[in-house]
Scaffold this motif. Structure first.
Motif, PDB file in Angstrom:
ATOM      1  N   HIS A   1      -4.384 -22.839 -71.060  1.00  0.00           N
ATOM      2  CA  HIS A   1      -3.569 -21.888 -70.403  1.00  0.00           C
ATOM      3  C   HIS A   1      -3.474 -20.751 -70.297  1.00  0.00           C
ATOM      4  O   HIS A   1      -2.732 -19.709 -69.295  1.00  0.00           O
ATOM      5  CB  HIS A   1      -1.618 -22.224 -71.302  1.00  0.00           C
ATOM      6  CG  HIS A   1      -0.644 -21.629 -71.120  1.00  0.00           C
ATOM      7  ND1 HIS A   1      -0.157 -22.180 -70.384  1.00  0.00           N
ATOM      8  CD2 HIS A   1      -0.215 -20.912 -71.435  1.00  0.00           C
ATOM      9  CE1 HIS A   1       1.169 -21.425 -69.747  1.00  0.00           C
ATOM     10  NE2 HIS A   1       1.220 -20.251 -70.826  1.00  0.00           N
TER      11      HIS A   1
ATOM     12  N   HIS B   1      -3.142 -17.936 -67.765  1.00  0.00           N
ATOM     13  CA  HIS B   1      -1.239 -16.280 -68.170  1.00  0.00           C
ATOM     14  C   HIS B   1      -1.951 -15.067 -67.399  1.00  0.00           C
ATOM     15  O   HIS B   1      -1.663 -14.381 -66.407  1.00  0.00           O
ATOM     16  CB  HIS B   1      -1.342 -16.694 -69.198  1.00  0.00           C
ATOM     17  CG  HIS B   1      -0.760 -15.470 -69.564  1.00  0.00           C
ATOM     18  ND1 HIS B   1      -1.265 -14.391 -70.319  1.00  0.00           N
ATOM     19  CD2 HIS B   1       1.051 -15.544 -69.685  1.00  0.00           C
ATOM     20  CE1 HIS B   1      -0.242 -13.477 -70.329  1.00  0.00           C
ATOM     21  NE2 HIS B   1       0.738 -14.080 -70.201  1.00  0.00           N
TER      22      HIS B   1
ATOM     23  N   GLN C   1      -1.557 -14.833 -63.478  1.00  0.00           N
ATOM     24  CA  GLN C   1      -0.096 -14.684 -63.064  1.00  0.00           C
ATOM     25  C   GLN C   1      -0.415 -12.798 -63.627  1.00  0.00           C
ATOM     26  O   GLN C   1       0.714 -12.327 -63.072  1.00  0.00           O
ATOM     27  CB  GLN C   1       0.579 -14.856 -63.948  1.00  0.00           C
ATOM     28  CG  GLN C   1       1.062 -16.905 -64.416  1.00  0.00           C
ATOM     29  CD  GLN C   1       2.012 -17.453 -64.998  1.00  0.00           C
ATOM     30  OE1 GLN C   1       1.941 -17.329 -66.890  1.00  0.00           O
ATOM     31  NE2 GLN C   1       1.316 -19.127 -65.154  1.00  0.00           N
TER      32      GLN C   1
ATOM     33  N   LYS D   1       1.093 -10.250 -60.429  1.00  0.00           N
ATOM     34  CA  LYS D   1       1.809  -9.340 -61.506  1.00  0.00           C
ATOM     35  C   LYS D   1       1.432  -8.121 -60.632  1.00  0.00           C
ATOM     36  O   LYS D   1       2.421  -7.087 -60.062  1.00  0.00           O
ATOM     37  CB  LYS D   1       2.083  -9.458 -62.425  1.00  0.00           C
ATOM     38  CG  LYS D   1       2.930 -10.677 -62.874  1.00  0.00           C
ATOM     39  CD  LYS D   1       3.534 -10.605 -64.614  1.00  0.00           C
ATOM     40  CE  LYS D   1       4.401 -11.778 -64.497  1.00  0.00           C
ATOM     41  NZ  LYS D   1       4.924 -11.926 -66.120  1.00  0.00           N
TER      42      LYS D   1
ATOM     43  N   CYS E   1       3.848 -25.287 -64.778  1.00  0.00           N
ATOM     44  CA  CYS E   1       4.504 -23.777 -65.677  1.00  0.00           C
ATOM     45  C   CYS E   1       3.444 -23.188 -64.669  1.00  0.00           C
ATOM     46  O   CYS E   1       3.645 -22.063 -64.335  1.00  0.00           O
ATOM     47  CB  CYS E   1       3.574 -23.685 -66.748  1.00  0.00           C
ATOM     48  SG  CYS E   1       3.835 -25.091 -68.282  1.00  0.00           S
ATOM     49  N   HIS E   2       2.282 -22.840 -64.081  1.00  0.00           N
ATOM     50  CA  HIS E   2       2.173 -22.024 -63.724  1.00  0.00           C
ATOM     51  C   HIS E   2       2.325 -21.729 -61.861  1.00  0.00           C
ATOM     52  O   HIS E   2       2.802 -21.215 -60.976  1.00  0.00           O
ATOM     53  CB  HIS E   2       0.217 -22.459 -62.889  1.00  0.00           C
ATOM     54  CG  HIS E   2      -0.788 -21.264 -62.152  1.00  0.00           C
ATOM     55  ND1 HIS E   2      -0.291 -19.757 -62.599  1.00  0.00           N
ATOM     56  CD2 HIS E   2      -0.735 -21.297 -60.915  1.00  0.00           C
ATOM     57  CE1 HIS E   2      -0.600 -19.220 -62.161  1.00  0.00           C
ATOM     58  NE2 HIS E   2      -1.117 -19.822 -60.903  1.00  0.00           N
TER      59      HIS E   2
ATOM     60  N   ARG F   1       5.633 -22.978 -61.772  1.00  0.00           N
ATOM     61  CA  ARG F   1       6.949 -22.720 -61.485  1.00  0.00           C
ATOM     62  C   ARG F   1       7.169 -20.712 -61.805  1.00  0.00           C
ATOM     63  O   ARG F   1       7.898 -20.321 -60.907  1.00  0.00           O
ATOM     64  CB  ARG F   1       7.425 -22.924 -63.200  1.00  0.00           C
ATOM     65  CG  ARG F   1       9.415 -22.398 -63.438  1.00  0.00           C
ATOM     66  CD  ARG F   1       9.901 -23.205 -64.875  1.00  0.00           C
ATOM     67  NE  ARG F   1       9.056 -25.114 -64.086  1.00  0.00           N
ATOM     68  CZ  ARG F   1       9.420 -25.265 -65.551  1.00  0.00           C
ATOM     69  NH1 ARG F   1      10.018 -25.072 -66.946  1.00  0.00           N
ATOM     70  NH2 ARG F   1       9.659 -26.814 -65.694  1.00  0.00           N
ATOM     71  N   HIS F   2       5.895 -20.262 -62.518  1.00  0.00           N
ATOM     72  CA  HIS F   2       5.669 -18.790 -62.470  1.00  0.00           C
ATOM     73  C   HIS F   2       5.349 -18.391 -61.171  1.00  0.00           C
ATOM     74  O   HIS F   2       6.262 -17.044 -60.736  1.00  0.00           O
ATOM     75  CB  HIS F   2       4.410 -18.241 -63.570  1.00  0.00           C
ATOM     76  CG  HIS F   2       4.714 -17.294 -64.299  1.00  0.00           C
ATOM     77  ND1 HIS F   2       5.595 -16.485 -65.052  1.00  0.00           N
ATOM     78  CD2 HIS F   2       3.884 -16.168 -63.487  1.00  0.00           C
ATOM     79  CE1 HIS F   2       5.023 -14.855 -64.912  1.00  0.00           C
ATOM     80  NE2 HIS F   2       3.938 -15.220 -63.939  1.00  0.00           N
TER      81      HIS F   2
ATOM     82  N   TYR G   1       8.343 -18.431 -58.848  1.00  0.00           N
ATOM     83  CA  TYR G   1       9.624 -17.486 -59.604  1.00  0.00           C
ATOM     84  C   TYR G   1       9.590 -16.062 -59.197  1.00  0.00           C
ATOM     85  O   TYR G   1      10.365 -15.305 -59.142  1.00  0.00           O
ATOM     86  CB  TYR G   1       9.600 -17.914 -61.112  1.00  0.00           C
ATOM     87  CG  TYR G   1      10.612 -16.710 -61.929  1.00  0.00           C
ATOM     88  CD1 TYR G   1      12.271 -17.202 -61.862  1.00  0.00           C
ATOM     89  CD2 TYR G   1      10.273 -15.372 -62.823  1.00  0.00           C
ATOM     90  CE1 TYR G   1      13.719 -16.794 -62.541  1.00  0.00           C
ATOM     91  CE2 TYR G   1      11.261 -14.521 -63.081  1.00  0.00           C
ATOM     92  CZ  TYR G   1      12.904 -15.173 -63.272  1.00  0.00           C
ATOM     93  OH  TYR G   1      13.735 -14.667 -63.445  1.00  0.00           O
ATOM     94  N   LEU G   2       8.065 -15.765 -59.180  1.00  0.00           N
ATOM     95  CA  LEU G   2       7.635 -14.061 -58.717  1.00  0.00           C
ATOM     96  C   LEU G   2       7.938 -14.026 -57.584  1.00  0.00           C
ATOM     97  O   LEU G   2       8.516 -13.031 -57.269  1.00  0.00           O
ATOM     98  CB  LEU G   2       6.402 -13.873 -59.498  1.00  0.00           C
ATOM     99  CG  LEU G   2       5.785 -12.712 -59.175  1.00  0.00           C
ATOM    100  CD1 LEU G   2       6.281 -11.426 -60.418  1.00  0.00           C
ATOM    101  CD2 LEU G   2       4.391 -12.754 -59.980  1.00  0.00           C
TER     102      LEU G   2
ATOM    103  N   TYR H   1      10.863 -30.045 -63.362  1.00  0.00           N
ATOM    104  CA  TYR H   1      10.867 -28.294 -61.656  1.00  0.00           C
ATOM    105  C   TYR H   1      12.076 -28.723 -60.694  1.00  0.00           C
ATOM    106  O   TYR H   1      11.673 -28.160 -60.534  1.00  0.00           O
ATOM    107  CB  TYR H   1       8.951 -28.699 -61.619  1.00  0.00           C
ATOM    108  CG  TYR H   1       8.497 -28.175 -59.881  1.00  0.00           C
ATOM    109  CD1 TYR H   1       8.697 -26.734 -60.934  1.00  0.00           C
ATOM    110  CD2 TYR H   1       8.638 -28.315 -59.166  1.00  0.00           C
ATOM    111  CE1 TYR H   1       8.029 -25.645 -59.889  1.00  0.00           C
ATOM    112  CE2 TYR H   1       8.642 -27.061 -58.414  1.00  0.00           C
ATOM    113  CZ  TYR H   1       8.227 -25.953 -58.742  1.00  0.00           C
ATOM    114  OH  TYR H   1       7.391 -24.227 -57.277  1.00  0.00           O
TER     115      TYR H   1
ATOM    116  N   TRP I   1      14.751 -28.118 -62.802  1.00  0.00           N
ATOM    117  CA  TRP I   1      14.509 -25.998 -62.471  1.00  0.00           C
ATOM    118  C   TRP I   1      14.603 -25.029 -61.896  1.00  0.00           C
ATOM    119  O   TRP I   1      15.336 -24.522 -61.586  1.00  0.00           O
ATOM    120  CB  TRP I   1      12.365 -25.688 -63.160  1.00  0.00           C
ATOM    121  CG  TRP I   1      12.833 -24.396 -63.523  1.00  0.00           C
ATOM    122  CD1 TRP I   1      12.942 -22.850 -64.615  1.00  0.00           C
ATOM    123  CD2 TRP I   1      12.206 -23.358 -62.774  1.00  0.00           C
ATOM    124  NE1 TRP I   1      12.752 -21.745 -64.147  1.00  0.00           N
ATOM    125  CE2 TRP I   1      11.727 -22.002 -62.748  1.00  0.00           C
ATOM    126  CE3 TRP I   1      11.344 -23.576 -61.224  1.00  0.00           C
ATOM    127  CZ2 TRP I   1      11.489 -20.737 -62.275  1.00  0.00           C
ATOM    128  CZ3 TRP I   1      11.177 -23.039 -60.529  1.00  0.00           C
ATOM    129  CH2 TRP I   1      10.693 -21.140 -61.045  1.00  0.00           C
TER     130      TRP I   1
END
Length: 450
Positions: free
Chosen positions: A216, A220, A223, A227, A317-318, A320-321, A324-325, A440, A443
């Protein structure tokens, strides 16, 4: 020079020889001598700190080096080396090399990473040009070019070495949060705003995350790179025309730059005077893909990894991130287009017509598909109007379209995500994969679809 250190299991000394073994740049220490060597150097250093025994600088360098290679979390030894660095008795690159060697045996040592950041701050301070008045500035014009080149090369070399040290430590210890946090700190302080460095890091990390699908901390870090690229590309979008408009917009306008976080602003102020290693040229900036293409490539990577390695929560999770971004960037981009260009861009939500269709039949293009089909229908009507006696007149636009090659890939959209979840559930053989897919989808409906 040695590039790795480790212990050789040997409960007792069987031969009258040195316990230090060096084989092809690999340094080994027989374990029997640690119980004698570690207390000896530890007591020596404590007596020096209590001012009960005098040691010269060379002896301090050797004692702290031996002690930290055996116990890298001994804070007093790192503090002594800080004093040696400040008085000029120790070279920063030499101290960074010791930390690199210690991290091969203790890859998660927090004291080593903390000290390493302190040394890098000293390097940045040394590479910062001094403040000069106008007369001194005029006299130093001839020396500035060569000095800036030397400092930039030094920073570039240190940055490259830090990336290698962090990658090596992350490979030695799974989910090494300290290593990945240090890597983020290095980019924030030594490559702030450098598009080429950020994109090269994102590209080089692709193979690593493909081989560590449960790490993870590594995802991260990826991610963070996304960003940072989104922030820098958003700020420079008004200077470079985006080759691929976001879905649902007719003509892209420059979005307002994202506000800088407080800690980023502090880091920028602290290192504003330091020359940026390998500054990005216009050619380097043009090599970075456009924003929608960047997110499309990341979603494609998530799709490949989820299908190849089912049942890993880190991958979901990745994904989803990333989505979302992308969703928030497109919403802000469309909002700015509606204000700056005088046209309202449709927002993607659960009431849109594209979302009411079945996931298998929903188009992955999302909101902008109707406009594309409308344009294609108009072109088809024009072509039919030019047909005479069943023979179509060649359209010069067809030749131009053939020269353009295949169309650009579609950016992520909510219908395509529902279609992906449906395809995963249809061929799901792992119960964990099914649970992650359902979570997912829930979400998507509760967060993105609102």
């Amino acid at each position: 020079m040695s590039d790795e250190i480790g212990l050789i299991l040997c409960p007792e000394a069987r031969y009258n020889r040195s316990p230090i073994v060096l084989v092809e740049n690999k340094l080994g220490v027989e374990s029997w001598c640690v119980k004698f060597l570690l207390p000896y150097v530890h007591n020596k250093l404590l007596l020096y700190r209590q001012r009960k025994q005098w040691l010269d600088r060379e002896a301090l360098v050797d004692i702290t080096c031996t002690l930290l290679l055996l116990n890298s979390d001994f804070t007093t030894a790192w503090n002594v080396r800080k004093e040696l660095l400040q008085c000029g008795a120790l070279n920063p690159e030499r101290d960074l090399y010791l930390g690199k060697l210690a991290l091969t045996k203790f890859p998660k040592s927090p004291e080593t990473w903390i000290h390493r950041r302190w040394v890098l701050q000293q390097v940045l301070r040394e590479c910062s040009p001094p403040s000069l008045d106008r007369k001194e500035q005029a006299d130093s014009d001839l020396r500035d070019s060569a000095e800036k080149t030397r400092l930039s090369e030094r920073l570039h070399r240190v940055l490259h070495d830090e990336m290698k040290v962090c990658a090596d430590a992350a490979g030695r210890y799974p989910s090494n949060y300290n290593a990945w946090s240090h890597r983020i700190w290095v980019l924030q302080n030594m490559a702030q705003g450098n598009l080429k460095v950020l994109h090269d890091e994102l590209s080089s990390m692709r193979e690593w995350v493909s081989m560590h699908v449960s790490d993870h901390s590594g995802f991260h870090y990826r991610q963070f790179l996304l960003k940072a690229l989104v922030r820098e590309l958003s700020q420079s979008l008004h200077h470079h025309h985006a080759p691929w408009p976001s879905p649902g917009t007719s003509s892209p306008c420059s979005p307002s730059p994202d506000p800088q976080p407080a800690h980023h602003q502090a880091n920028r102020e602290a290192t504003a005077a330091a020359p940026c290693p390998s500054p990005a040229t216009p050619e380097d900036q043009s090599s970075v893909p456009a924003m929608p293409q960047l997110f499309h490539q990341e979603m494609e990577l998530c799709t490949d990894l989820i299908q190849s390695f089912p049942g890993h929560e880190t991958l979901w999770c990745h994904r989803r991130h990333v989505f979302y971004l992308w969703h928030h960037w497109r919403r802000d981009h469309n909002h700015h287009d509606g204000q700056g260009c005088g046209s309202e861009s449709p927002q993607l939500n659960h009431t849109d017509a594209g979302l009411s269709s079945h996931p298998h039949t929903a188009s992955p293009r999302g909101v902008g598909l109707d406009r594309v089909e409308s344009r294609n229908g108009q072109a088809q009507e024009g072509q039919n109007a030019m047909e005479v006696d069943g023979v179509g007149i060649p359209d010069p636009c067809d030749t131009k379209r053939l020269k353009r090659g295949p169309p650009d890939p579609c950016p992520p959209a909510l219908p395509s995500e529902h279609g992906f979840v449906a395809s995963v559930l249809d061929g799901c053989l792992s119960p964990e994969q099914g649970c992650f897919a359902l979570a997912y989808r829930k979400w998507l409906d509760s967060v993105i679809g609102q």
